[in-house]
Design a protein around this motif. Structure first.
Motif, PDB file in Angstrom:
ATOM      1  N   GLY A  52       0.839  -1.187   0.000  1.00  0.00           N
ATOM      2  CA  GLY A  52       0.000   0.000   0.000  1.00  0.00           C
ATOM      3  C   GLY A  52       0.873   1.235   0.000  1.00  0.00           C
ATOM      4  O   GLY A  52       1.815   1.329   0.785  1.00  0.00           O
ATOM      5  N   ILE A  55      -3.602   5.802   1.196  1.00  0.00           N
ATOM      6  CA  ILE A  55      -4.795   5.167   1.775  1.00  0.00           C
ATOM      7  C   ILE A  55      -5.622   4.405   0.744  1.00  0.00           C
ATOM      8  O   ILE A  55      -5.919   3.223   0.933  1.00  0.00           O
ATOM      9  N   SER A  58      -3.853   1.392  -0.439  1.00  0.00           N
ATOM     10  CA  SER A  58      -3.808   0.383   0.626  1.00  0.00           C
ATOM     11  C   SER A  58      -5.128  -0.375   0.706  1.00  0.00           C
ATOM     12  O   SER A  58      -5.146  -1.599   0.866  1.00  0.00           O
ATOM     13  N   LYS A  59      -6.237   0.357   0.575  1.00  0.00           N
ATOM     14  CA  LYS A  59      -7.548  -0.291   0.614  1.00  0.00           C
ATOM     15  C   LYS A  59      -7.728  -1.233  -0.578  1.00  0.00           C
ATOM     16  O   LYS A  59      -8.233  -2.347  -0.429  1.00  0.00           O
ATOM     17  N   TYR A  62      -5.682  -4.293  -0.052  1.00  0.00           N
ATOM     18  CA  TYR A  62      -6.358  -5.167   0.903  1.00  0.00           C
ATOM     19  C   TYR A  62      -7.457  -5.973   0.205  1.00  0.00           C
ATOM     20  O   TYR A  62      -7.565  -7.184   0.390  1.00  0.00           O
ATOM     21  N   ALA A  75      -0.137  -1.376   4.530  1.00  0.00           N
ATOM     22  CA  ALA A  75      -0.844  -0.091   4.500  1.00  0.00           C
ATOM     23  C   ALA A  75       0.091   0.995   4.996  1.00  0.00           C
ATOM     24  O   ALA A  75       0.670   0.866   6.074  1.00  0.00           O
ATOM     25  N   LEU A  99      -5.743   6.525   8.051  1.00  0.00           N
ATOM     26  CA  LEU A  99      -4.936   5.320   7.810  1.00  0.00           C
ATOM     27  C   LEU A  99      -5.045   4.382   9.012  1.00  0.00           C
ATOM     28  O   LEU A  99      -5.201   3.171   8.856  1.00  0.00           O
ATOM     29  N   ILE A 103      -6.287   0.481   9.227  1.00  0.00           N
ATOM     30  CA  ILE A 103      -5.451  -0.585   9.796  1.00  0.00           C
ATOM     31  C   ILE A 103      -6.197  -1.295  10.924  1.00  0.00           C
ATOM     32  O   ILE A 103      -6.185  -2.523  11.019  1.00  0.00           O
ATOM     33  N   LEU A 111      -3.520  -7.947   6.257  1.00  0.00           N
ATOM     34  CA  LEU A 111      -2.705  -6.741   6.351  1.00  0.00           C
ATOM     35  C   LEU A 111      -1.574  -7.070   7.320  1.00  0.00           C
ATOM     36  O   LEU A 111      -1.793  -7.179   8.521  1.00  0.00           O
TER      37      LEU A 111
END
Length: 186
Positions: A52, A55, A58-59, A62, A75, A99, A103, A111
């Motif tokens: 990630g 943000i 990272s999502k 995921y 992330a 963030l 998490i 993650l």
């Protein structure tokens, strides 16, 4: 290039690989992501760690990690994306609060690290040094709070990460052998 392609063909189903820098969350992969994963498996990539870099990325990483039991993600804010809070018209505190919410809500079996974070002094065209220095330290708090390892990125900083401890935030600046060689050339 033919040599590399031939090498990968000989690796098919023989060598087990774990790609730890699969930056597949970018929208450009979206139309072909199923084929990307199929090709990876064909050539022996059994596990993927999707890094990630901000943000939304990272999502998306995921979400992709949930498609297979051997896919994982991180992330954080990549040093080249250190200006993302300003782009999103947020302070660093606001951005890192979001963030952290992400998490906190994510399955820690998927993650598995905080990052990709660090410093990259070769890419100031993406993010200036000041922004990188603001974006890096909050990752330590997140990693410590959620007991996750950090996925670090360092390029051309002549910086050794000597301690992830909060009390040692002021990293020791020690020239690496590469930095010493550069200084000798002058």
């Amino acid at each position: 290039m033919k040599g590399i392609a031939a090498l990968f063909r000989t690796m098919e189903a023989k060598t087990k690989l774990f790609d730890i820098a699969a930056n597949l969350a970018d929208e450009s992969f979206k139309p072909d992501i199923t084929n990307v994963f199929a090709r990876a498996k064909k050539y022996g990539v059994e596990k993927l760690l999707m890094a990630g870099t901000y943000i939304e990325d990272s999502k998306r990483s995921y979400e992709l990690s949930t498609l297979d039991p051997n896919y994982y993600c991180t992330a954080g804010i990549h040093p080249c994306r250190a200006t993302q809070p300003a782009v999103d018209k947020e302070t660093y505190e606001q951005y890192f609060a979001k963030l952290e919410e992400f998490i906190m809500s994510a399955d820690k079996g998927k993650l598995v690290a905080v990052g990709e974070c660090g410093l990259d002094y070769d890419k100031f065209s993406y993010a200036d040094k000041e922004s990188q220095l603001k974006a890096f330290p909050p990752h330590f708090d997140l990693a410590n709070k959620y007991k996750l390892p950090m996925y670090l990125h360092e390029r051309n900083t002549c910086l050794l990460y000597t301690s992830p401890s909060p009390r040692d935030r002021q990293k020791s600046r020690m020239p690496s052998s590469a930095c010493k060689k550069k200084k000798k050339k002058k």
